[in-house]
Design a protein around this motif. Structure first.
Motif: not given
Ligand SMILES: [Zn+2]
Length: 416
Positions: A245-247, A256-260, A263-265
């Motif tokens: 998911g974070h590629t 913006l992704c939840r990981c910070g 552009g993450c999947l």
């Molecule tokens: Zn992410």
């Protein structure tokens, strides 16, 4: 050196017990002759080990079949009530606790919503312990017969030696989950990443049966994957492999992704991100419940919904193509509650997109399928953690807990 010899003999016996138990568990009912043929062990070894397993109550007789001219052959299978397995799914909005017999038939279930505190660690621990008490009471099983409790979490699990969880997207940093749970229960605990647990269950009982190399993609609010290489989940140096998911799928101006990161999947195909875009178009019409809302998006005939669906198919296809190019799996199995909805409705479009981005040769060898164990597969997967340990050990389990100790003393303070 006598010590070493003794250890070797013991290891060998354990290896034989484990090999036979696995065949009886996964392929039974089988006769002693079948077992000898399938494991390569001598008739005498099979007979000795089977006698031990019958004596322990782990294996039981299940009728007989005629053999050509000889005596009927007794069939053997695992005894479903030898002991019970608990699977816990620490999900996105709830903690799900399920109790199964040894053949993974569900006996009781507790669904505990997380509420406004989200993944507050204390709240999660309280719910796991409360759920344990509920399922054990409801199923009316003796606590001493619980083989173990598997817990699937949305994070990276390290063992040092007790399980510590890092879940960047839910705000968990080095959470000592095992020792926190240990304060409330002395049942055997096995903690692992939820996607990894799901992968093991799909490989053993679901769409991955018979596969050696497969990827199980878990799509909910978040997105993860379990990469199974030669039948075993690949974990990597940090134990975090499979964070699909974070590629990155969009470098410039990514969402913006939840990981910070950007552009993450997950920021394109995760249910939370999808529904956020859907709400931008449809506003308050979209229901608060994520599953109902996603089902609504999939059935919505409007152009806006059509556009979002097209985009999801493209990004998901590209993400799957990356998995195909990297691992050349026999199968990619799409699971998770959102994965089941998306795959059920849009599999042809997703496949077409994957075909566009993947290399032709590995794509032709890979089939895309939907997870067969349903939306609660992570709880089933978690229950396979103590099951795997039982099978690996050849049936040796922790010493049973004292039978008559009151439940609330065995499972923490939340019991009262
Ligand atoms: Zn992410």
């Amino acid at each position: 050196m006598p010590d070493r010899t003794r250890r070797t003999v013991r290891d060998l016996r354990r290896g034989n017990r484990s090999a036979l138990l696995r065949r009886i568990y996964f392929d039974g009912p089988l006769s002693r002759q079948d077992l000898s043929a399938r494991t390569g062990l001598s008739a005498a070894s099979v007979s000795n080990v089977v006698a031990e397993l019958l004596e322990a109550g782990l294996v039981t007789e299940a009728g007989s079949v005629d053999s050509d001219g000889g005596r009927p052959r007794i069939l053997l299978k695992t005894a479903p009530e030898f002991g019970y397995l608990v699977g816990v799914d620490v999900g996105e909005t709830r903690v799900l606790v399920e109790l199964f017999d040894l053949e993974l038939v569900q006996r009781a279930r507790a669904d505990l919503p997380l509420g406004d505190g989200g993944h507050d660690v204390k709240a999660v621990v309280e719910r796991i312990l409360a759920g344990l008490l509920t399922v054990i009471t409801e199923a009316q099983v003796d606590i001493g017969d619980i083989i173990g409790v598997g817990v699937g979490v949305p994070g990276i699990v390290g063992h040092s030696p007790e399980a510590v969880v890092d879940g960047q997207t839910i705000g968990w940093e080095a959470v000592p989950l095992e020792s926190m749970l240990r304060e409330g229960t002395d049942l055997p605990l096995l903690i692992d990443n939820g996607a990894t647990a799901l992968g093991q269950a799909e490989l053993w009982f679901g769409a991955g049966r018979g596969c050696r190399n497969a990827v199980v993609a878990l799509i909910g609010s978040g997105v993860g994957a379990c990469v199974l290489i030669d039948g075993v989940p690949y974990r990597g140096a940090a134990g975090s492999a499979g964070e699909w998911g974070h590629t990155t799928v969009q470098v410039a101006g990514g969402e913006l992704c939840r990981c910070g990161s950007r552009g993450c999947l997950e920021a394109y195909v995760g249910a939370a991100a999808l529904l956020e875009r859907y709400r931008d178009f449809r506003g308050a019409v979209v229901p608060a419940d994520q599953e109902t809302a996603l089902a609504g998006l999939l059935a919505d005939p409007s152009l806006a919904a059509e556009e979002i669906r097209g985009e999801v198919a493209t990004y998901l296809g590209a993400g799957l193509a990356d998995l195909i190019n990297l691992f050349s799996p026999e199968k990619i199995i799409i699971g998770g509650w959102a994965g089941l909805l998306l795959g059920g409705r849009m599999l042809p479009a997703i496949k077409a997109a994957a075909a566009q981005y993947a290399l032709r040769h590995p794509f032709a060898q890979t089939s895309l399928e939907i997870c067969r164990l349903g939306p609660e597969a992570v709880a089933v997967g978690a229950a396979t953690l103590p099951l795997a340990r039982l099978l690996d050990s050849g049936g040796a389990v922790d010493p049973p807990a004292p039978a008559h100790e009151p439940l609330h003393r065995r499972i923490g303070a939340t019991a009262e």
